[in-house]
Design an enzyme around this catalytic site. Structure first.
Site, short mmCIF file in Angstrom:
data_model
loop_
_atom_site.label_atom_id
_atom_site.label_comp_id
_atom_site.label_asym_id
_atom_site.label_seq_id
_atom_site.Cartn_x
_atom_site.Cartn_y
_atom_site.Cartn_z
N GLU A 132 -3.06 -3.52 5.67
CA GLU A 132 -1.76 -4.18 5.50
C GLU A 132 -1.71 -5.60 6.05
O GLU A 132 -0.81 -5.96 6.82
CB GLU A 132 -0.65 -3.33 6.12
CG GLU A 132 -0.49 -2.00 5.43
CD GLU A 132 0.80 -1.28 5.79
OE1 GLU A 132 1.51 -1.71 6.71
OE2 GLU A 132 1.11 -0.28 5.12
N GLU B 91 -1.67 5.71 2.46
CA GLU B 91 -0.50 6.08 3.27
C GLU B 91 0.64 6.41 2.34
O GLU B 91 0.81 5.77 1.29
CB GLU B 91 -0.08 4.95 4.22
CG GLU B 91 -1.05 4.71 5.35
CD GLU B 91 -0.60 3.64 6.34
OE1 GLU B 91 0.63 3.50 6.55
OE2 GLU B 91 -1.47 2.96 6.89
C1 BG6 Z 1 2.21 1.20 7.80
C2 BG6 Z 1 1.13 1.14 8.84
O1 BG6 Z 1 2.79 -0.06 7.78
O2 BG6 Z 1 3.31 1.99 8.01
C3 BG6 Z 1 1.11 2.30 9.80
O3 BG6 Z 1 -0.13 0.97 8.23
C4 BG6 Z 1 2.53 2.64 10.20
O4 BG6 Z 1 0.31 1.95 10.88
C5 BG6 Z 1 3.29 3.07 8.95
O5 BG6 Z 1 2.62 3.63 11.17
C6 BG6 Z 1 4.73 3.46 9.20
O6 BG6 Z 1 5.42 2.45 9.89
P1 BG6 Z 1 6.16 2.79 11.26
O7 BG6 Z 1 6.71 1.52 11.77
O8 BG6 Z 1 7.19 3.78 10.91
O9 BG6 Z 1 5.11 3.35 12.16
#
Ligand code: BG6
Length: 463
Positions: A166, A361
């Protein structure tokens, strides 16, 4: 509905990242990263990286849970400062090198494909102190040296590599990579310099893989925000398209096509920024391209333009996120909109028809409570079910989707919201301030996803 469209070698996986799960942040020879400091500053309101869910000391137990879940792949990141405590090759931490050998060997021994992110938000602090981090040209060779080391050390055991997680999120939230400035237009400029340096650094790695490790897969992990217009005017539809183009596609275009899109250069020109990039570096970009694409996709986001547009500010600062009356949201404002993922995958297929796509993700966050040893995370089950259903339809549409790694395998330290915001299939008995038993519990979503995997995507709730 029967999801019979998943190929037999589909990579059913799950994801985490080093600083969010490992703990042992100030131990075992590891150096300090931006993520350590960033979370330490907030440790009066949330957990920091010191212990998190202590995966470092629960390695065997956690991999055993992956085996029980039936994972075909596990996406994790290597902590740069666990390998090079000061970020450079002068000092190598043998304990760190050994830790990832153990993890990779355990995964391979159990038939779980390791998918390794080289850098996930945990930039070495000493490189920031030395030359300012990603905003400096020196960062290009530092990353290249680190990546070269990883490929040499683990390349014979790991096929799937991701360079930078990201980058586009870091560019829009520069403090994540340790870049700060009180003046927002200066900050914007620094972030764009960092952006191009990251592009050059990863292009060098793509070339290295192509020439020295041709059997390996390497790509970026890009955050893909599917932007929806608040209303049906052309102006608003164009705004949503521009957000996708600038936030996600500009990075994908550079990584996959080796070209900087004109629209992105125009946006910078309007802000008075000219990218510091030489002819040789342009050549590096055009010659080093990724051979697959990893996408982090959570939800659709609805946008409206702010009343006043300031071209000297980042695009994301000129727009407002608003809620759609049609959608449901998490406590943190992330929508539940599964059809959005099919739309996103179709867009990717239209734009990069020959590139395999891996979802690295995708997940539903919640507060999740332990009740008599169980966690009834029904909303997460519904989220997984409905998104997986859309993935099946996307494959049927012709999308070359090679795998799905939901976020996250286990509860972890959220980037912005500590430990109250849980994503895991596995629950960890701790909260922001108390380590409690640290015991692992399988959530109901764990059992659901296990069935999905064992039936290769057929056994979803819709049946
Ligand atoms: C993505 C990242 O942006 O979103 C993760 O790659 C992150 O590391 C995930 O945990 C969710 O975001 P957050 O702020 O809810 O942890």
């Amino acid at each position: 509905m029967n999801n019979q469209f998943f190929p037999n070698d589909f990579l059913w996986g799950a994801s985490t990242s080093a600083f969010q799960v490992e703990g042992a942040a100030y131990a075992e020879g590891k150096g300090i990263s931006v993520a350590d400091l960033r979370t330490k500053k907030k440790n009066h309101i949330q957990m920091d990286t010191t212990v998190t869910v202590d995966h470092y000391h629960h390695l065997e137990e956690d991999v055993q849970l992956m085996v029980e879940l039936g994972l075909k792949a596990y996406r994790f990141s290597i902590s740069w400062t666990r390998i090079f405590p000061n970020g450079d090759t002068k000092e190598i931490n043998p304990k760190g090198v050994e830790f990832y050998h153990r993890l990779i060997d355990l995964l391979n021994a159990n038939g779980i494909e390791p998918i390794v992110t080289m850098f996930h938000f945990d930039y070495p602090m000493s490189l920031i102190e030395k030359f300012g981090g990603w905003e400096s040209k020196q960062s290009i060779n530092s990353f290249f040296d680190y990546a070269t080391f990883l490929l040499k050390e683990y390349g014979s055991k790991v096929t799937y590599w991701l360079t930078i997680n990201e980058q586009n999120v870091m560019v829009n939230q520069p403090d994540i990579m340790g870049i700060e400035d009180t003046d927002s237009s200066e900050l914007y400029k620094k972030a764009q310099y960092a952006n191009i340096n990251m592009c050059i650094a990863q292009a060098k790695v793509f070339s290295l893989v192509e020439h020295k490790y041709p059997k390996l897969k390497v790509g970026p992990a890009v955050s893909y925000i599917t932007a929806l217009p608040e209303n049906g005017t052309s102006e608003n539809v164009l705004l949503a398209k521009t957000i996708e183009d600038m936030f996600s596609f500009s990075l994908m275009d550079i990584s996959l096509r080796g070209k900087i899109p004109q629209q992105y250069l125009n946006m910078l020109e309007n802000a008075g920024i000219s990218l510091p990039i030489s002819k040789e570096e342009m050549k590096i970009l055009s010659e080093g391209t990724a051979n697959y694409l990893a996408v982090n996709w959570y939800c659709t986001t609805t946008f409206r333009q702010k009343d006043v547009f300031d071209p000297k500010k980042a695009l994301m600062e000129n727009v407002e996120v608003c809620k759609s009356k049609w959608l449901e949201y998490t406590n943190w404002g992330w929508s539940f909109d599964p059809v959005g993922i099919r739309y996103a995958l179709q867009q990717l297929h239209d734009r990069y028809p020959d590139i395999p796509v891996l979802i690295t993700e995708c997940g539903w966050s919640d507060t999740d409570e332990l009740v008599d040893g169980k966690i009834y995370d029904n909303k997460r089950i519904a989220y997984l079910n409905d998104h997986i259903h859309q993935l099946g339809l996307s494959i049927r549409d012709g999308v070359n989707l090679i795998g799905f790694c939901p976020w996250s395998f286990i509860d972890l330290l959220s980037v912005n919201d500590g430990m109250d915001k849980r994503y895991g299939l596995v629950y960890v008995d701790r909260d922001n301030f108390n380590e409690r038993s640290m015991k692992r519990y399988k959530k109901e979503s764990f059992y659901f996803y296990k069935k999905v995997i064992s039936s290769n995507g057929h056994n979803t709730l819709n049946e």
